[in-house]
Design a protein around this motif. Structure first.
Motif, PDB file in Angstrom:
ATOM      1  N   LEU A  71       0.946  -1.127  -0.040  1.00 62.25           N
ATOM      2  CA  LEU A  71      -0.077  -0.049  -0.165  1.00 62.25           C
ATOM      3  C   LEU A  71       0.766   1.171   0.039  1.00 62.25           C
ATOM      4  O   LEU A  71       0.636   2.126  -0.731  1.00 62.25           O
ATOM      5  CB  LEU A  71      -0.843  -0.047   1.263  1.00 62.25           C
ATOM      6  CG  LEU A  71      -1.736   1.150   1.363  1.00 62.25           C
ATOM      7  CD1 LEU A  71      -2.732   1.264   0.204  1.00 62.25           C
ATOM      8  CD2 LEU A  71      -2.481   1.330   2.909  1.00 62.25           C
ATOM      9  N   ILE A  72       1.997   1.284   0.824  1.00 62.02           N
ATOM     10  CA  ILE A  72       2.845   2.399   0.706  1.00 62.02           C
ATOM     11  C   ILE A  72       3.589   2.536  -0.509  1.00 62.02           C
ATOM     12  O   ILE A  72       3.807   3.738  -0.953  1.00 62.02           O
ATOM     13  CB  ILE A  72       3.990   2.034   2.087  1.00 62.02           C
ATOM     14  CG1 ILE A  72       3.167   2.086   3.273  1.00 62.02           C
ATOM     15  CG2 ILE A  72       4.961   3.350   1.969  1.00 62.02           C
ATOM     16  CD1 ILE A  72       2.202   3.203   3.612  1.00 62.02           C
ATOM     17  N   ILE A  73       4.048   1.384  -1.052  1.00 62.52           N
ATOM     18  CA  ILE A  73       4.588   1.599  -2.435  1.00 62.52           C
ATOM     19  C   ILE A  73       3.450   2.104  -3.547  1.00 62.52           C
ATOM     20  O   ILE A  73       3.887   2.975  -4.191  1.00 62.52           O
ATOM     21  CB  ILE A  73       5.240   0.193  -2.862  1.00 62.52           C
ATOM     22  CG1 ILE A  73       6.324  -0.250  -2.077  1.00 62.52           C
ATOM     23  CG2 ILE A  73       5.499   0.208  -4.345  1.00 62.52           C
ATOM     24  CD1 ILE A  73       6.919  -1.388  -2.327  1.00 62.52           C
ATOM     25  N   ILE A  74       2.335   1.725  -3.428  1.00 59.54           N
ATOM     26  CA  ILE A  74       1.380   2.192  -4.411  1.00 59.54           C
ATOM     27  C   ILE A  74       1.037   3.623  -4.161  1.00 59.54           C
ATOM     28  O   ILE A  74       0.949   4.564  -5.130  1.00 59.54           O
ATOM     29  CB  ILE A  74      -0.027   1.226  -4.367  1.00 59.54           C
ATOM     30  CG1 ILE A  74       0.490   0.014  -4.750  1.00 59.54           C
ATOM     31  CG2 ILE A  74      -1.255   1.920  -5.062  1.00 59.54           C
ATOM     32  CD1 ILE A  74      -0.624  -1.003  -4.749  1.00 59.54           C
ATOM     33  N   VAL A  75       0.837   3.905  -3.111  1.00 62.08           N
ATOM     34  CA  VAL A  75       0.635   5.406  -2.699  1.00 62.08           C
ATOM     35  C   VAL A  75       1.893   6.196  -3.079  1.00 62.08           C
ATOM     36  O   VAL A  75       1.746   7.444  -3.785  1.00 62.08           O
ATOM     37  CB  VAL A  75       0.331   5.636  -1.377  1.00 62.08           C
ATOM     38  CG1 VAL A  75       0.524   7.293  -0.887  1.00 62.08           C
ATOM     39  CG2 VAL A  75      -1.029   5.072  -0.958  1.00 62.08           C
ATOM     40  N   HIS A 132      10.728   6.573  -9.522  1.00 57.15           N
ATOM     41  CA  HIS A 132      10.813   5.419 -10.101  1.00 57.15           C
ATOM     42  C   HIS A 132      10.773   4.351  -8.798  1.00 57.15           C
ATOM     43  O   HIS A 132      10.904   4.777  -7.531  1.00 57.15           O
ATOM     44  CB  HIS A 132      12.373   5.029 -10.619  1.00 57.15           C
ATOM     45  CG  HIS A 132      12.198   6.053 -11.855  1.00 57.15           C
ATOM     46  ND1 HIS A 132      11.701   5.579 -13.028  1.00 57.15           N
ATOM     47  CD2 HIS A 132      12.902   7.154 -12.284  1.00 57.15           C
ATOM     48  CE1 HIS A 132      11.975   6.473 -13.951  1.00 57.15           C
ATOM     49  NE2 HIS A 132      12.756   7.355 -13.527  1.00 57.15           N
ATOM     50  N   LEU A 133      10.605   2.929  -8.974  1.00 59.88           N
ATOM     51  CA  LEU A 133      10.397   2.078  -7.847  1.00 59.88           C
ATOM     52  C   LEU A 133      11.676   2.194  -7.157  1.00 59.88           C
ATOM     53  O   LEU A 133      11.894   2.157  -6.013  1.00 59.88           O
ATOM     54  CB  LEU A 133      10.217   0.820  -8.537  1.00 59.88           C
ATOM     55  CG  LEU A 133       9.843  -0.281  -7.545  1.00 59.88           C
ATOM     56  CD1 LEU A 133       8.587  -0.157  -6.543  1.00 59.88           C
ATOM     57  CD2 LEU A 133       9.489  -1.713  -8.113  1.00 59.88           C
ATOM     58  N   PHE A 134      12.908   2.040  -7.720  1.00 58.86           N
ATOM     59  CA  PHE A 134      14.189   2.150  -6.969  1.00 58.86           C
ATOM     60  C   PHE A 134      14.231   3.559  -5.975  1.00 58.86           C
ATOM     61  O   PHE A 134      14.719   3.211  -4.874  1.00 58.86           O
ATOM     62  CB  PHE A 134      15.451   2.130  -7.992  1.00 58.86           C
ATOM     63  CG  PHE A 134      16.668   2.221  -7.461  1.00 58.86           C
ATOM     64  CD1 PHE A 134      17.162   1.323  -6.630  1.00 58.86           C
ATOM     65  CD2 PHE A 134      17.597   3.558  -7.295  1.00 58.86           C
ATOM     66  CE1 PHE A 134      18.437   1.192  -6.079  1.00 58.86           C
ATOM     67  CE2 PHE A 134      18.590   3.631  -6.657  1.00 58.86           C
ATOM     68  CZ  PHE A 134      19.109   2.497  -6.097  1.00 58.86           C
TER      69      PHE A 134
END
Length: 74
Positions: A53-57, A66-68
């Motif tokens: 959830l934190i990554i999606i937010v 970026h994801l990195f």
């Protein structure tokens, strides 16, 4: 041998042991089982769903990182 766990409710105080208490015990037992089941499911959902959830937010924020960049501690 049947190895089921039996949870017994202990009454507090002086209560009448009439017909009303016999119908209230199964309801209390059912409520206890359902609340225990729902709290276990909520714990698992929170445990495995918080970091995604934190990554999606973070990915949906205004400056698109970026994801990195989200996963790096700096």
């Amino acid at each position: 041998m049947d190895s089921t766990i039996s949870l017994k409710l202990k009454g507090k105080g002086k209560g009448s042991k009439g017909a009303s208490s016999s119908s209230a015990k199964p309801k209390l037992q059912l409520l206890k089982e359902w609340s225990n089941w729902s709290l276990k499911k909520a714990k698992v959902a929170t445990h495995y769903g918080f970091i995604p959830l934190i990554i999606i937010v973070g990915m949906n924020s205004d400056p698109k990182p970026h994801l990195f960049q989200l996963l790096s501690p700096v």
